[in-house]
Design a protein around this motif. Sequence first.
Motif, PDB file in Angstrom:
ATOM      1  N   THR A 147      -2.181   0.450 -10.843  1.00  0.00           N
ATOM      2  CA  THR A 147      -0.839   0.136 -10.558  1.00  0.00           C
ATOM      3  C   THR A 147      -0.163  -0.233 -11.844  1.00  0.00           C
ATOM      4  O   THR A 147      -0.811  -0.262 -13.066  1.00  0.00           O
ATOM      5  CB  THR A 147      -0.947  -0.975  -9.798  1.00  0.00           C
ATOM      6  N   GLY A 151       5.805  -2.842 -11.068  1.00  0.00           N
ATOM      7  CA  GLY A 151       5.456  -3.018  -9.518  1.00  0.00           C
ATOM      8  C   GLY A 151       5.072  -4.515  -9.578  1.00  0.00           C
ATOM      9  O   GLY A 151       5.496  -5.256  -8.378  1.00  0.00           O
ATOM     10  N   CYS A 152       4.199  -5.166 -10.409  1.00  0.00           N
ATOM     11  CA  CYS A 152       3.544  -6.322 -10.364  1.00  0.00           C
ATOM     12  C   CYS A 152       4.414  -7.328 -10.327  1.00  0.00           C
ATOM     13  O   CYS A 152       4.563  -8.400  -9.702  1.00  0.00           O
ATOM     14  CB  CYS A 152       2.241  -6.485 -11.257  1.00  0.00           C
ATOM     15  N   ARG A 155       6.779  -7.904  -7.636  1.00  0.00           N
ATOM     16  CA  ARG A 155       6.312  -8.519  -6.712  1.00  0.00           C
ATOM     17  C   ARG A 155       6.160 -10.123  -7.036  1.00  0.00           C
ATOM     18  O   ARG A 155       6.710 -10.966  -6.020  1.00  0.00           O
ATOM     19  CB  ARG A 155       4.812  -8.124  -6.274  1.00  0.00           C
ATOM     20  N   GLY A 270       4.523  -2.042   1.385  1.00  0.00           N
ATOM     21  CA  GLY A 270       4.881  -1.472   0.171  1.00  0.00           C
ATOM     22  C   GLY A 270       6.352  -1.219   0.153  1.00  0.00           C
ATOM     23  O   GLY A 270       6.926  -0.480  -0.633  1.00  0.00           O
ATOM     24  N   GLU A 272       8.545  -3.457  -1.434  1.00  0.00           N
ATOM     25  CA  GLU A 272       9.076  -4.648  -2.115  1.00  0.00           C
ATOM     26  C   GLU A 272      10.538  -4.707  -2.696  1.00  0.00           C
ATOM     27  O   GLU A 272      11.338  -5.625  -2.842  1.00  0.00           O
ATOM     28  CB  GLU A 272       8.254  -4.739  -3.574  1.00  0.00           C
ATOM     29  N   ARG A 273      11.126  -3.287  -2.952  1.00  0.00           N
ATOM     30  CA  ARG A 273      12.455  -3.266  -3.212  1.00  0.00           C
ATOM     31  C   ARG A 273      13.650  -3.542  -2.289  1.00  0.00           C
ATOM     32  O   ARG A 273      14.320  -4.286  -2.458  1.00  0.00           O
ATOM     33  CB  ARG A 273      12.785  -1.715  -3.569  1.00  0.00           C
TER      34      ARG A 273
END
Length: 505
Positions: A147, A151-152, A155, A270, A272-273
């Motif tokens: 990943t 992205g992390c 989150r 998935g 998150e956005r």
Amino acid sequence: MSGSLWLTNGTMRDTLPVIPRQRPYGSLATDAPDGGTAEPAGGDPGAPDPAPDHAACVRTDTSRAVGTERIAADPLDELAHRLDTLAAAAVHPDEIAAILESDGMTDDHIRLTYGRADSFTLAEDLYARVERRHPAPEAPPAAPWHTGLAGCLLRGLVFALPGLAYVLGAPFLAGPRGPYGLPAGTIPLLAGAVTGWVWNQALAHRAYSWLGLGDRRAAARALLLGAPAGALAGTAVACAAAGPGEWHAALFAAGQACYLAAATVLLVLGRERALLCALLPLTGALPAFRYDLPDALRTGLLLAALTASVVFAALVLRPGARPGARGTAGPRITASLPYGLFGLGTGLLVLWTADPAAVVALTLSMGPAEWLLHRFRSAGAARLKALTTAREFRRATARVLARCLGGYLAVLLALTVTCALLRPEAPAPGAARLLALLLVGVVLWLGLLLQAFGAVRGAAAVCLLAAGAQILVPAEGRPAIVAGAAAVLAVLTCALLIRPTAHRV
């Protein structure tokens, strides 16, 4: 047969007709040794080609049109074209011979059609005709734990933004102190939050289990059934824990329970956005750190964020509402129970920090923590392929574990100092408080690491025992409890996760 080449096996003279090499129309006939013209067929296959007679020509292919100079099609050319890709990648003629035999070509068929004695001779000719072209090896598929940092971090941001809701809702929670000397509304809020952590942690594991089986519709169905049930459970517990005059807190806890359910759906699937977009109205709380906002504006911002989160969650759960075939070998519900207990233990440990800046720092650090978990597992898989002995693997993995844990603690410390600097009215954290926070960080990160490798029962047991022990001991003894839990988890991690067998997929 038209297009065949000279036979080189002398044993076939008495059983097969001798078939000469094809000549183009208009080519010169050859003279026989006695001075005559050679026949189109027959003769000695072993004799050399006689000298050409430029005065005579013979037609050697009756299928050709008169007046053309085209050569008759050679069956070997057609076979080389058909097997071009396989023959070009072969590293030895025997590979091509195996392909010919698997295609059902017998030696009799090869002798009659291609003029070769057997499959090995034909394979050697094909190997010589086709140019070697070895394709580049395909890139290995990305590991499931690969990943990106962005992205992390995203989150981690969506984990921390809901904290602004408590800034907006602070006027609604004002009142006389409740039991145990806590601020008004603390008990129902904590009761609803802990219930949501336990329920949604177990629900997320069950949905992830369905996703691991490749059934996204079943995962959506599990979330569609479990998320509303979790919201109702959190609301019921918060209302039951609310005392006289705390109905504002109970109402806020109900919204909190609905948000936790919607956020679980979006994070598991998935999105998150989408969750970040839903939480953007909460950024309106930033002026509230310096100015007093109207109650109507505070309520509107809270309802806008909550409504957007629930709507986005409902939209992504539409596949779960469609009828479809239900799998018969799904994950067991009891398998998700340890993950809920782990959420309970870690949630209580975070609450015992009793420092808002530390809680914010821990929440923000979950993004980098997740990325470092992926880095550790990816590094373990890479060293499993590169190292040859178990001793080398254990040493290398222990070094990676120490670096990842140290990196997480450095990030947590930096976030804590930053949060303290942004609140100049609050007292600066001392060395003892920073040490206690770092110990909680060790427990959290090692517990999450064990959970990622499936050793969640041990992590949950240690966290629950530590959280329960903190209730029984005075505040001065709580850092020792956390230090003991961190030491136990460190030993458990080294015993389970630096072995090569733990990293095999």
